[in-house]
Design a protein around this motif. Structure first.
Motif, mmCIF file in Angstrom:
data_model
loop_
_atom_site.group_PDB
_atom_site.id
_atom_site.type_symbol
_atom_site.label_atom_id
_atom_site.label_comp_id
_atom_site.label_asym_id
_atom_site.label_seq_id
_atom_site.Cartn_x
_atom_site.Cartn_y
_atom_site.Cartn_z
ATOM 1 N N ALA A 6 -6.867 -3.369 5.475
ATOM 2 C CA ALA A 6 -7.343 -4.648 4.935
ATOM 3 C C ALA A 6 -8.343 -4.424 3.811
ATOM 4 O O ALA A 6 -8.299 -5.102 2.778
ATOM 5 N N GLU A 7 -9.222 -3.473 3.999
ATOM 6 C CA GLU A 7 -10.211 -3.175 2.962
ATOM 7 C C GLU A 7 -9.523 -2.628 1.712
ATOM 8 O O GLU A 7 -9.933 -2.922 0.585
ATOM 9 N N LYS A 8 -8.482 -1.841 1.901
ATOM 10 C CA LYS A 8 -7.738 -1.328 0.751
ATOM 11 C C LYS A 8 -7.127 -2.481 -0.045
ATOM 12 O O LYS A 8 -7.200 -2.500 -1.279
ATOM 13 N N VAL A 9 -6.532 -3.427 0.660
ATOM 14 C CA VAL A 9 -5.924 -4.577 -0.011
ATOM 15 C C VAL A 9 -6.973 -5.357 -0.795
ATOM 16 O O VAL A 9 -6.762 -5.711 -1.964
ATOM 17 N N ILE A 10 -8.100 -5.622 -0.156
ATOM 18 C CA ILE A 10 -9.167 -6.385 -0.816
ATOM 19 C C ILE A 10 -9.685 -5.642 -2.040
ATOM 20 O O ILE A 10 -9.897 -6.225 -3.110
ATOM 21 N N ASN A 11 -9.874 -4.333 -1.916
ATOM 22 C CA ASN A 11 -10.362 -3.537 -3.042
ATOM 23 C C ASN A 11 -9.348 -3.512 -4.191
ATOM 24 O O ASN A 11 -9.715 -3.587 -5.365
ATOM 25 N N LEU A 12 -8.068 -3.418 -3.850
ATOM 26 C CA LEU A 12 -7.030 -3.393 -4.876
ATOM 27 C C LEU A 12 -6.906 -4.741 -5.577
ATOM 28 O O LEU A 12 -6.642 -4.803 -6.781
ATOM 29 N N PHE A 24 9.864 8.925 -9.760
ATOM 30 C CA PHE A 24 9.023 8.072 -10.603
ATOM 31 C C PHE A 24 8.568 6.828 -9.850
ATOM 32 O O PHE A 24 9.338 6.161 -9.173
ATOM 33 N N SER A 25 7.264 6.521 -9.973
ATOM 34 C CA SER A 25 6.692 5.358 -9.295
ATOM 35 C C SER A 25 6.139 4.372 -10.319
ATOM 36 O O SER A 25 5.156 4.657 -11.008
ATOM 37 N N PHE A 26 6.764 3.221 -10.401
ATOM 38 C CA PHE A 26 6.288 2.161 -11.289
ATOM 39 C C PHE A 26 4.893 1.726 -10.878
ATOM 40 O O PHE A 26 4.012 1.498 -11.718
ATOM 41 N N ASP A 27 4.651 1.599 -9.566
ATOM 42 C CA ASP A 27 3.353 1.134 -9.076
ATOM 43 C C ASP A 27 2.245 2.120 -9.417
ATOM 44 O O ASP A 27 1.138 1.723 -9.789
ATOM 45 N N SER A 28 2.533 3.406 -9.305
ATOM 46 C CA SER A 28 1.544 4.425 -9.640
ATOM 47 C C SER A 28 1.214 4.370 -11.134
ATOM 48 O O SER A 28 0.049 4.473 -11.530
ATOM 49 N N LEU A 29 2.238 4.194 -11.952
ATOM 50 C CA LEU A 29 2.029 4.080 -13.393
ATOM 51 C C LEU A 29 1.183 2.849 -13.719
ATOM 52 O O LEU A 29 0.268 2.912 -14.545
ATOM 53 N N LEU A 84 0.818 -1.216 0.000
ATOM 54 C CA LEU A 84 0.000 0.000 0.000
ATOM 55 C C LEU A 84 0.850 1.264 0.000
ATOM 56 O O LEU A 84 0.400 2.310 -0.476
ATOM 57 N N ASP A 85 2.056 1.183 0.513
ATOM 58 C CA ASP A 85 2.922 2.369 0.616
ATOM 59 C C ASP A 85 3.209 2.987 -0.745
ATOM 60 O O ASP A 85 3.434 4.202 -0.855
ATOM 61 N N PRO A 138 -1.100 5.036 -4.853
ATOM 62 C CA PRO A 138 -1.835 6.271 -4.510
ATOM 63 C C PRO A 138 -3.327 5.998 -4.299
ATOM 64 O O PRO A 138 -4.182 6.489 -5.040
ATOM 65 N N TYR A 139 -3.627 5.198 -3.286
ATOM 66 C CA TYR A 139 -5.008 4.730 -3.070
ATOM 67 C C TYR A 139 -5.980 5.889 -2.876
ATOM 68 O O TYR A 139 -7.079 5.893 -3.439
ATOM 69 N N LEU A 140 -5.601 6.867 -2.075
ATOM 70 C CA LEU A 140 -6.504 7.980 -1.771
ATOM 71 C C LEU A 140 -6.905 8.719 -3.044
ATOM 72 O O LEU A 140 -8.092 9.034 -3.244
#
Length: 356
Positions: free
Chosen positions: A122-128, A157-162, A99-100, A103-105
């Motif tokens: 936990a809900e963030k993980v499940i939603n993702l 640069f963030s690979f995960d965000s991309l 999650l770190d 950019p979930y928010l």
């Protein structure tokens, strides 16, 4: 109560219901074994939750207790699902470390599919997991593997965000049915799209989408996510469908038009297996330079442009508008190219460029 807290609830095995019925009916486990034809050891294991209630066993229990087999099947299914969810709790906690970098928010603010506003990890993980269509955030996908070596000169640069941004585009493109990708049709429709470039990109967006859709290409415009530094992307999302994503980097209309044709060039001219990502300040290799050249020439042919700059040393608003009208192109595209080539300063005639 979070979703993980729910997994902590006491789990009642179906065997406990059988045990209660045996007591109510003054029956022993041996009696039940005799009545069902199931050996006593298996009966004992079912009652203690060590063996499942099979469909065949459920039917036999229906005869003995006059309780429908569907009741026993549902009881067993619910019990086994709850056990698996308890096991999944550990993997959800393990996934929270991812999650770190996501950019979930921001994704939640945009109301992206599956991404509900929540502070619970936990809900963030499940939603993702649902957003990415994976059973764990540590899983690879084909798109991730194709992006594995993508780098940027931007320090943040963030690979995960991309990857989140690209996944959004895939989800949107999968909501519609497209004809099979057709390069020849794209070559023709690229010029039809060019005829729309006398107006701002976003005003022509739906028309552009329709022209690309007819070629088997999905177009998605979505503002960039933090630390992506991406202008546009193009690739084959499946053997029969391509996708072009355009961001709002730069906030200028001429950049949108240039990026669009840059990505179209990749789909027409280059490998159908590669993911082409136009990152800000990225190295311009031969392939990227070829896509740049295509975009420049289709927007303003070199012959017209070179004649324009060779016959003028001083530029006025009237002169730029006259050239724009003659070439059926927006003034913003003309100004943008003159600024890019160093003929105009970056602060000159910016009022002729449409801002996003």
């Amino acid at each position: 109560m979070s979703k993980l807290d729910k997994f902590e609830e006491y789990v009642i095995a179906p065997g406990e219901t059988i045990s209660e019925l045996l007591e109510t009916n003054s029956m022993s486990q041996l009696d039940l074994a005799d009545k069902t034809g199931i050996n006593k050891k298996t009966i004992n294991e079912i009652i203690n939750g060590k063996a499942p209630i099979t469909t065949a066993t459920a039917l036999k229990l229906e005869y003995v207790f006059n309780i429908p087999a569907s009741f026993w099947n549902n009881l067993e299914s619910s019990y086994r699902e709850t056990l698996e969810r308890q096991k999944d709790k550990e993997s959800i906690i393990e996934d929270e470390k991812y999650l770190d970098n996501i950019p979930y928010l921001e994704m939640a603010k945009r109301n992206w599919d599956c991404i509900e506003k929540t502070r619970d990890s936990a809900e963030k993980v499940i939603n993702l997991r649902k957003f990415f269509s994976v059973a764990s955030l540590r899983f690879d996908t084909e798109l991730k593997r194709r992006l594995a070596f993508r780098k940027s000169d931007n320090e943040n640069f963030s690979f995960d965000s991309l990857y989140c941004w690209l996944r959004y585009g895939e989800i949107q493109s999968n909501k519609e049915i497209y004809p099979k990708f057709d390069i020849d049709a794209l070559k023709v429709n690229a010029h039809k799209i060019r005829n729309l470039a006398n107006l701002p990109f976003l005003e022509q967006y739906e028309k552009i989408k329709d022209l690309l859709k007819a070629c088997g290409v999905s177009l998605v415009f979505e503002p960039h996510l933090p630390n992506t530094y991406v202008n546009g992307v193009s690739y084959k999302i499946s053997p029969s469908k391509a996708i072009i994503m355009i961001s709002d980097r730069g906030k200028k209309d001429d950049i949108l038009w240039f990026t669009l044709f840059h990505e179209i060039a990749h789909l027409i001219k280059h490998s159908q297996k590669e993911v082409f990502i136009d990152l800000e300040n990225s190295e311009r290799n031969a392939i990227e330079s070829e896509a740049d050249e295509y975009a420049r020439n289709i927007l303003i042919p070199d012959k017209e442009y070179n004649h324009f700059i060779s016959t003028n040393e001083v530029y006025s608003e009237e002169l730029i508008k006259e050239f724009s009208n003659k070439n059926n192109i927006s003034t913003g595209v003309v100004v943008g190219r003159l600024q890019k080539d160093g003929i105009l300063k970056w602060n000159e005639f910016n009022h002729l460029i449409t801002r996003i």
